[in-house]
Scaffold this active site. Structure first.
Site, PDB file in Angstrom:
ATOM      1  N   SER A   1      62.927  46.663  55.666  1.00 21.61           N
ATOM      2  CA  SER A   1      64.306  46.093  56.125  1.00 21.61           C
ATOM      3  C   SER A   1      64.224  46.926  57.540  1.00 21.61           C
ATOM      4  O   SER A   1      65.039  46.393  58.462  1.00 21.61           O
ATOM      5  CB  SER A   1      65.663  46.996  55.360  1.00 21.61           C
ATOM      6  OG  SER A   1      65.214  48.092  55.126  1.00 21.61           O
TER       7      SER A   1
ATOM      8  N   HIS B   1      63.191  39.629  53.229  1.00 20.54           N
ATOM      9  CA  HIS B   1      64.125  40.926  53.232  1.00 20.54           C
ATOM     10  C   HIS B   1      65.339  40.271  52.313  1.00 20.54           C
ATOM     11  O   HIS B   1      66.258  39.608  52.747  1.00 20.54           O
ATOM     12  CB  HIS B   1      64.581  40.969  54.677  1.00 20.54           C
ATOM     13  CG  HIS B   1      65.493  42.018  54.885  1.00 20.54           C
ATOM     14  ND1 HIS B   1      66.314  42.280  56.006  1.00 20.54           N
ATOM     15  CD2 HIS B   1      65.920  43.208  54.240  1.00 20.54           C
ATOM     16  CE1 HIS B   1      67.144  43.318  55.850  1.00 20.54           C
ATOM     17  NE2 HIS B   1      66.497  43.944  54.729  1.00 20.54           N
TER      18      HIS B   1
ATOM     19  N   GLU C   1      66.470  37.006  54.381  1.00 20.14           N
ATOM     20  CA  GLU C   1      65.881  36.786  55.616  1.00 20.14           C
ATOM     21  C   GLU C   1      64.200  36.677  55.470  1.00 20.14           C
ATOM     22  O   GLU C   1      63.712  37.523  55.269  1.00 20.14           O
ATOM     23  CB  GLU C   1      66.354  38.089  56.531  1.00 20.14           C
ATOM     24  CG  GLU C   1      66.720  37.930  58.074  1.00 20.14           C
ATOM     25  CD  GLU C   1      67.127  39.384  58.719  1.00 20.14           C
ATOM     26  OE1 GLU C   1      67.149  40.310  57.996  1.00 20.14           O
ATOM     27  OE2 GLU C   1      67.472  39.180  59.674  1.00 20.14           O
TER      28      GLU C   1
ATOM     29  N   ASN D   1      70.289  43.966  60.264  1.00 19.70           N
ATOM     30  CA  ASN D   1      70.560  44.995  60.693  1.00 19.70           C
ATOM     31  C   ASN D   1      70.417  45.324  62.360  1.00 19.70           C
ATOM     32  O   ASN D   1      71.278  46.105  62.554  1.00 19.70           O
ATOM     33  CB  ASN D   1      69.256  45.991  60.246  1.00 19.70           C
ATOM     34  CG  ASN D   1      69.409  46.476  58.714  1.00 19.70           C
ATOM     35  OD1 ASN D   1      70.407  46.574  58.244  1.00 19.70           O
ATOM     36  ND2 ASN D   1      68.195  46.114  58.030  1.00 19.70           N
TER      37      ASN D   1
HETATM   38  N1  LIG Z   1      68.306  49.392  48.992  1.00 19.65           N
HETATM   39  C1  LIG Z   1      68.740  48.650  49.920  1.00 19.65           C
HETATM   40  O1  LIG Z   1      69.870  48.466  49.986  1.00 19.65           O
HETATM   41  C2  LIG Z   1      67.795  47.702  50.590  1.00 19.65           C
HETATM   42  C3  LIG Z   1      68.256  46.575  51.143  1.00 19.65           C
HETATM   43  C4  LIG Z   1      67.138  45.774  51.778  1.00 19.65           C
HETATM   44  C5  LIG Z   1      65.763  46.142  51.817  1.00 19.65           C
HETATM   45  N2  LIG Z   1      65.502  47.272  51.437  1.00 19.65           N
HETATM   46  C6  LIG Z   1      64.010  47.664  51.355  1.00 19.65           C
HETATM   47  O2  LIG Z   1      63.338  47.633  50.141  1.00 19.65           O
HETATM   48  C7  LIG Z   1      62.489  48.522  50.021  1.00 19.65           C
HETATM   49  C8  LIG Z   1      62.598  49.464  48.729  1.00 19.65           C
HETATM   50  O3  LIG Z   1      63.847  50.000  48.878  1.00 19.65           O
HETATM   51  P1  LIG Z   1      64.699  50.361  47.681  1.00 19.65           P
HETATM   52  O4  LIG Z   1      66.124  50.778  47.819  1.00 19.65           O
HETATM   53  O5  LIG Z   1      64.518  49.636  46.309  1.00 19.65           O
HETATM   54  O6  LIG Z   1      63.880  51.715  47.070  1.00 19.65           O
HETATM   55  P2  LIG Z   1      63.623  52.747  45.805  1.00 19.65           P
HETATM   56  O7  LIG Z   1      63.529  54.159  46.026  1.00 19.65           O
HETATM   57  O8  LIG Z   1      65.032  52.485  44.968  1.00 19.65           O
HETATM   58  O9  LIG Z   1      62.578  52.085  45.014  1.00 19.65           O
HETATM   59  C9  LIG Z   1      61.118  52.090  45.303  1.00 19.65           C
HETATM   60  C10 LIG Z   1      60.406  52.109  44.169  1.00 19.65           C
HETATM   61  O10 LIG Z   1      59.002  52.090  44.558  1.00 19.65           O
HETATM   62  C11 LIG Z   1      58.265  52.951  43.720  1.00 19.65           C
HETATM   63  N3  LIG Z   1      56.911  53.312  44.281  1.00 19.65           N
HETATM   64  C12 LIG Z   1      56.600  54.435  45.245  1.00 19.65           C
HETATM   65  N4  LIG Z   1      55.239  54.167  45.384  1.00 19.65           N
HETATM   66  C13 LIG Z   1      54.925  53.144  45.091  1.00 19.65           C
HETATM   67  C14 LIG Z   1      53.450  52.330  44.725  1.00 19.65           C
HETATM   68  N5  LIG Z   1      52.588  53.015  45.625  1.00 19.65           N
HETATM   69  N6  LIG Z   1      53.301  51.295  43.874  1.00 19.65           N
HETATM   70  C15 LIG Z   1      54.388  50.769  43.341  1.00 19.65           C
HETATM   71  N7  LIG Z   1      55.789  51.387  43.443  1.00 19.65           N
HETATM   72  C16 LIG Z   1      55.763  52.526  44.111  1.00 19.65           C
HETATM   73  C17 LIG Z   1      58.959  54.110  43.350  1.00 19.65           C
HETATM   74  O11 LIG Z   1      58.933  54.745  42.276  1.00 19.65           O
HETATM   75  C18 LIG Z   1      60.392  53.471  43.385  1.00 19.65           C
HETATM   76  O12 LIG Z   1      60.919  53.074  41.931  1.00 19.65           O
HETATM   77  C19 LIG Z   1      62.317  49.222  51.224  1.00 19.65           C
HETATM   78  O13 LIG Z   1      61.531  48.789  52.016  1.00 19.65           O
HETATM   79  C20 LIG Z   1      63.764  49.339  51.855  1.00 19.65           C
HETATM   80  O14 LIG Z   1      63.948  49.325  53.253  1.00 19.65           O
HETATM   81  C21 LIG Z   1      66.015  48.157  50.840  1.00 19.65           C
END
Ligand SMILES: NC(=O)c1ccc[n+]([C@@H]2O[C@H](COP(=O)([O-])OP(=O)(O)OC[C@H]3O[C@@H](n4cnc5c(N)ncnc54)[C@H](O)[C@@H]3O)[C@@H](O)[C@H]2O)c1
Length: 286
Positions: free
Chosen positions: A122, A143, A155, A193
């Site tokens: 993001s 995104h 996005e 963002n």
């Molecule tokens: N949460 C939101 O609202 C949101 C919205 C848009 C984008 N994002 C982006 O999405 C991405 C993920 O965010 P999230 O909120 O889902 O995070 P999260 O912490 O909920 O999930 C991340 C997952 O990745 C796993 N992980 C860690 N290392 C790993 C590896 N080496 N291989 C495979 N899996 C691995 C973790 O165990 C976890 O289950 C980030 O880049 C975030 O910026 C998040």
């Protein structure tokens, strides 16, 4: 790789975003390899997908009989060697540059040549992530918005290296998922963002300066601007720590003080009041 050749999609990370991304690909008929580092994260992700599919059945968006088939298309695994069978991959691991770089380099070495590798980052530069792989032309930002099964927007962010085929295939793939893709070029915060975070930040300044209460600021934006959620409610939903991190990316990326994070946001984060996920942010949650 052309759109028609894509049958199996790898999703890296089964957290908030990863399980939602796996859900929408499987619902659209794709086979999904959902990869995480530990079985318990996969179990939690699959449980969430199952609950969210139930919700879609209740709303009439999905036939009850189709639920097992959707779940059956998702192969949850800790075995990263399975990435070799994927025709498209989306990375959704936590928003840390070092972690993303190592996960993407690993995925790059396992995926077949020509397979597009997308990141759900993001705020990190898609150009920087693309440069860490040996397939920068087949690298792109995808995104998705949270919650992925509900939100229509994706996005689609072109790195400077992204080629036209990668871009066109990714756009077409979003449409297959019944999402609305919007194109943007790589820049700090992309569009979403860059526009959203200054609004949340300004709302926090209004509260800090005593201009109005959090409830009042949110009511103005809901009833006056027709926003479905007020900016501070939304900040609590996103996570105040995540908001501060993204504001820091904008501040650093543009070198412009208009993006400096409101001290009240930093104070709430320092207190551990991160929003909904910690039970308290601008509001208290039961
Ligand atoms: N949460 C939101 O609202 C949101 C919205 C848009 C984008 N994002 C982006 O999405 C991405 C993920 O965010 P999230 O909120 O889902 O995070 P999260 O912490 O909920 O999930 C991340 C997952 O990745 C796993 N992980 C860690 N290392 C790993 C590896 N080496 N291989 C495979 N899996 C691995 C973790 O165990 C976890 O289950 C980030 O880049 C975030 O910026 C998040």
């Amino acid at each position: 790789m052309s759109l028609d050749a894509i049958k199996t999609v790898a999703v890296l990370g089964a957290g908030t975003m990863g399980n939602g991304i796996a859900h929408v690909f499987a619902r659209a008929g794709y086979h999904v390899i959902l990869r995480d580092v530990d079985q318990r994260f996969l179990d939690r992700g699959m449980e969430t997908i199952s609950k969210n599919l139930d919700r879609e059945v209740k709303k009439g968006k999905l036939a009850d009989a189709d639920k097992p088939a959707v779940l059956g298309r998702i192969n949850a695994t800790t075995d990263q060697a399975k990435l070799a069978t994927a025709d498209f991959a989306v990375e959704a691991v936590p928003e840390r540059l070092d972690l993303k770089l190592s996960v993407l380099r690993e995925a790059d070495s396992l995926l077949r040549p020509g397979v597009i590798l997308a990141s759900n980052t993001s705020s990190i530069s898609v150009t920087t992530l693309a440069a860490a792989t040996k397939r920068p032309e087949q690298f792109i930002g995808m995104h998705f918005m949270n919650p992925v099964p509900v939100m229509t927007l994706v996005e689609v962010i072109r790195a400077i290296q992204t080629n036209d085929t990668t871009f066109a295939t990714t756009i077409a793939l979003c449409e297959k998922l019944e999402k609305k893709p919007v194109a943007a070029n790589d820049a700090p915060g992309f569009v979403s963002n860059r526009v959203l975070m200054p609004m949340i930040n300004e709302a926090a300044f209004c509260v800090m300066e005593g201009v109005a209460t959090a409830e009042a600021v949110d009511t103005v934006m809901k009833l006056g601007m027709n926003h479905p959620m007020g900016p501070l409610e939304l900040a609590d939903f996103i996570g105040l720590d995540v908001c501060v991190d993204i504001l820091d990316v904008l501040y650093k990326g543009f070198g412009d003080s208009k993006y400096r994070a409101c001290p009240l946001l930093r104070k709430l984060v320092a207190a551990g009041w991160l929003g909904r996920k910690s039970g308290r942010g601008f509001y208290k949650y039961a």
